[in-house]
Design an enzyme around this catalytic site. Structure first.
Site, PDB file in Angstrom:
ATOM      1  N   HIS A   8       0.822  -1.215   0.000  1.00 13.21           N
ATOM      2  CA  HIS A   8       0.000   0.000   0.000  1.00 13.21           C
ATOM      3  C   HIS A   8       0.856   1.265   0.000  1.00 13.21           C
ATOM      4  O   HIS A   8       1.999   1.279   0.465  1.00 13.21           O
ATOM      5  CB  HIS A   8      -0.931   0.015   1.211  1.00 13.21           C
ATOM      6  CG  HIS A   8      -0.213   0.093   2.532  1.00 13.21           C
ATOM      7  ND1 HIS A   8       0.330   1.263   3.022  1.00 13.21           N
ATOM      8  CD2 HIS A   8       0.064  -0.850   3.458  1.00 13.21           C
ATOM      9  CE1 HIS A   8       0.901   1.039   4.189  1.00 13.21           C
ATOM     10  NE2 HIS A   8       0.760  -0.248   4.472  1.00 13.21           N
ATOM     11  N   GLU A  86      -1.811  -6.614   7.534  1.00 14.47           N
ATOM     12  CA  GLU A  86      -0.448  -6.417   8.022  1.00 14.47           C
ATOM     13  C   GLU A  86      -0.176  -7.302   9.231  1.00 14.47           C
ATOM     14  O   GLU A  86      -1.111  -7.777   9.895  1.00 14.47           O
ATOM     15  CB  GLU A  86      -0.257  -4.932   8.393  1.00 14.47           C
ATOM     16  CG  GLU A  86       1.085  -4.542   8.991  1.00 14.47           C
ATOM     17  CD  GLU A  86       2.266  -4.854   8.094  1.00 14.47           C
ATOM     18  OE1 GLU A  86       2.504  -6.048   7.831  1.00 14.47           O
ATOM     19  OE2 GLU A  86       2.977  -3.910   7.691  1.00 14.47           O
TER      20      GLU A  86
END
Length: 227
Positions: A8, A86
């Site tokens: 990202h 994550e």
């Protein structure tokens, strides 16, 4: 065949130098521009996708949307899944990285951040910021929602998604984009490439840069490069 990873774009907590993990933060303007540039690179290089996989965290979802929009592929199916989130940083989430290093020492924080099998301090499930209190994960058994992870545990979380969804998509001939996070992508790369436990400590994936993994017909790794 080729598999494309994108971490990202630069997030608000990247900018503040805070541990993020499963906390849900947005992209910065820089992050938006990184995602746009990634999409434009893919378009210029002629990359077309049949399916995109991303996490259930805003910064990855927005990056995926922007990348697909810039490459004229916003219409393709997207699969959002918590297994691509994550790495969970436990009690470190929300803390300033520099202040944490001053408190615990640079070496300890480096081990927490980069060691393959050392866990961070775990977050209590009762903590207001715990994923146990987030409706995104309300459908999951409590025992699978993490309170803190190292990269080894992150790989154990991500691997079933690789085996159940990403690998079968590739083997069926689909062209696949995975837009996720630094550590979930590092974990996948470790598995696919065969990176050792020691070498993975220094393996980095920059924000917003398309990483292409070239694989053979049996998903064996051939080479990697950035666009």
């Amino acid at each position: 065949m080729e598999l494309v990873f994108i971490r990202h774009g630069f997030s608000e907590w990247n900018a503040k130098n805070l541990f993020t993990g499963w906390r849900d933060v947005n992209l910065t303007e820089r992050g938006v521009e990184e995602a746009k540039a990634a999409g434009q690179k893919l378009l210029a290089a002629g990359y077309e996708f049949d399916i995109a996989f991303t996490s259930v965290l805003t910064r990855a979802i927005k990056t995926c949307n922007i990348v697909l929009e810039e490459s004229n592929q916003l219409w393709i199916p997207q699969v959002k899944h918590w297994r691509l989130n994550e790495r969970h940083y436990g009690e470190l989430q929300g803390l300033d990285k520099k202040a944490t290093a001053e408190k615990y020492g640079d070496e300890q924080v480096h081990i927490w951040r980069r060691s393959y099998d050392t866990l961070p301090p775990l977050l209590a499930p009762s903590d207001p910021n715990s994923a146990h209190n987030d409706r995104r994960y309300a459908h999951l058994p409590k025992e699978v929602v993490p309170n803190g992870e190292n990269l080894k545990v992150t790989l154990e979380r991500v691997l079933p998604f690789w085996e159940d969804q990403i690998a079968p998509a590739l083997l069926s001939g689909k062209r696949v984009l995975v837009t996720a996070h630094g550590n979930s992508l590092r974990a996948l790369a470790k598995h696919i490439i065969g990176i050792s436990d020691a070498e993975i400590m220094d393996f980095e994936i920059p924000t917003g840069q398309p990483l292409v993994l070239k694989l053979d017909s049996k998903l064996n790794f051939i080479e990697k490069f950035y666009l």
